[in-house]
Design an enzyme around this catalytic site. Sequence first.
Site, PDB file in Angstrom:
ATOM      1  N   SER A  92       0.626  -1.255   0.111  1.00 16.22           N
ATOM      2  CA  SER A  92      -0.108   0.008  -0.125  1.00 16.22           C
ATOM      3  C   SER A  92       0.824   1.050   0.117  1.00 16.22           C
ATOM      4  O   SER A  92       1.593   1.583  -1.156  1.00 16.22           O
ATOM      5  CB  SER A  92      -0.958  -0.162   1.161  1.00 16.22           C
ATOM      6  OG  SER A  92      -1.916   0.937   1.183  1.00 16.22           O
ATOM      7  N   ASP A 152      -4.099   5.837  -3.015  1.00 16.48           N
ATOM      8  CA  ASP A 152      -2.888   5.505  -2.406  1.00 16.48           C
ATOM      9  C   ASP A 152      -2.516   4.181  -3.411  1.00 16.48           C
ATOM     10  O   ASP A 152      -3.090   3.819  -4.512  1.00 16.48           O
ATOM     11  CB  ASP A 152      -3.000   4.840  -1.137  1.00 16.48           C
ATOM     12  CG  ASP A 152      -4.147   3.684  -0.806  1.00 16.48           C
ATOM     13  OD1 ASP A 152      -4.599   3.458  -1.898  1.00 16.48           O
ATOM     14  OD2 ASP A 152      -4.032   2.857   0.285  1.00 16.48           O
ATOM     15  N   ASP A 185      -2.122   0.888  -3.845  1.00 13.46           N
ATOM     16  CA  ASP A 185      -3.106  -0.091  -4.004  1.00 13.46           C
ATOM     17  C   ASP A 185      -4.670  -0.018  -4.307  1.00 13.46           C
ATOM     18  O   ASP A 185      -5.606  -0.696  -4.340  1.00 13.46           O
ATOM     19  CB  ASP A 185      -3.155  -1.515  -3.152  1.00 13.46           C
ATOM     20  CG  ASP A 185      -3.446  -1.217  -1.667  1.00 13.46           C
ATOM     21  OD1 ASP A 185      -3.457   0.090  -1.426  1.00 13.46           O
ATOM     22  OD2 ASP A 185      -3.799  -2.014  -1.239  1.00 13.46           O
ATOM     23  N   ASP A 223      -7.189   1.031  -2.392  1.00  9.14           N
ATOM     24  CA  ASP A 223      -8.123   0.542  -1.477  1.00  9.14           C
ATOM     25  C   ASP A 223      -8.587   1.978  -0.658  1.00  9.14           C
ATOM     26  O   ASP A 223      -9.449   1.813  -0.033  1.00  9.14           O
ATOM     27  CB  ASP A 223      -7.748  -0.361  -0.678  1.00  9.14           C
ATOM     28  CG  ASP A 223      -6.625  -0.134   0.228  1.00  9.14           C
ATOM     29  OD1 ASP A 223      -6.030   0.904   0.244  1.00  9.14           O
ATOM     30  OD2 ASP A 223      -6.464  -0.861   1.363  1.00  9.14           O
TER      31      ASP A 223
END
Length: 454
Positions: free
Chosen positions: A99, A243, A245, A247
Amino acid sequence: MGSLVRAFKAYDIRGRLPEELNEEIAYRIGRGYSDYLKAKKVAVGYDIRLSSESLANALQKGLIDGGAEVLDLGLVGTEEVYFATSHLKLDGGIMVTASHNPKEYNGMKLIREQSKPISGDSGLDEIKHLVATQDYTQSEDIVLYESKSQRYDICGEYTQHLLGYLNRDVLRPLRIVVNAGNGAAGHMLDNLEAYLPFEFIKINHNPDGNFPNGIPNPLLPENRQATIDAVIEHKADFGVAWDGDVDRCFLFDENGQFIEGYYIVGMLAQAFLNKEPKTKIIHDPRLTWNTIDVVTKAGGIAVQSKTGHAFIKERMRQEDAVYGGEMSAHHYFRDFAYCDSGMLPWLLIAELVSEQGQSLSQFVEKAQNSYPISGEINRHVSDAKSAVQRVLDVFSDSAVITDKTDGISMEFGDWRFNLRSSNTEPVVRLNVESRGNPELVEVKTKQILALLEE
């Protein structure tokens, strides 16, 4: 064997390369996951980090040696692994990602059937034990690996799923700055673009694990300027940044002002209650008054849950809640297997802005004025337990409500606060809000911080 499992945390796997996470450990995680779940078919995806593809390949070998077949999703956002697992009715899924952590780190997020989270007390500890204790030896059967791993492009199906949340008839030709942060958001935006009337101003769009524009973490104020500048330069209706990734997504109004995640929770609650009145909305205890106000006035039911994705998802399933939101910019959706998504929030807000004919700043202005906040403040302390107790001692007699769902939350009529200890470091996290009185927020924040630092 302890060195094999140092990357195992409370909710996921995350460690420094190569000493805490490497291809050997990734292989063992695949074997441990297969042994624990007895999984027959598992989705694997990975983010843009330079180490992610090789870790994902080693992970796949472990899964296959453990008896599973693998759907290799390639470079995707975490939510595409969540979607593939539930949509294709797989036995589980693993996303290789760290992340927003520094680039010398990587990690994994693990889920089981129906995209249910695997965290400390729901399987992760058992997998950790297997990784640490079992004598796993890798097969050299290349033909086996090739036969049991199938490349699968989920993006088209996921695009259609996202569009299913929207009434596209009400959408206006908005101009939107989209900052992928050189992470995994770009391809999702490219796929959506053909179906939407929006003009995208794309910045830091191409995935690049070298992070030429810094680690994509818009929670850090220093990482917001590129989005702010682009919104102002292009006179955009609003801006979105993600961000690494994907999510979490972060929003900026038409003036380039960053919008705290707390107020986005209220907006999304409103969006769902417009479509499905009288449903339940889950929120965390850190900041609550605006969310409760919005939900109650719209005829919904606000339900508080302990902070953290595993707790929120579990509570949403128990309550059959349509939406759950955390002030940290994690947003969860019932029709998305109760998982968090960084794509759905901005799409729903674009629909709301289009339908209501108001700017984003107009939408949040009332909430910001009615419930001003301190923003989350982190403080290092030598003894977190004693620091929190000092605060309790001072305020316990005057508090109207004291709640210990997550840390301590105390209400006093015209202001409230939540104070939580970190599970992993000597840090306490403070959030303060009031009813329309920013000066009171400032005074009380200073008072509590002084108590923490004694």
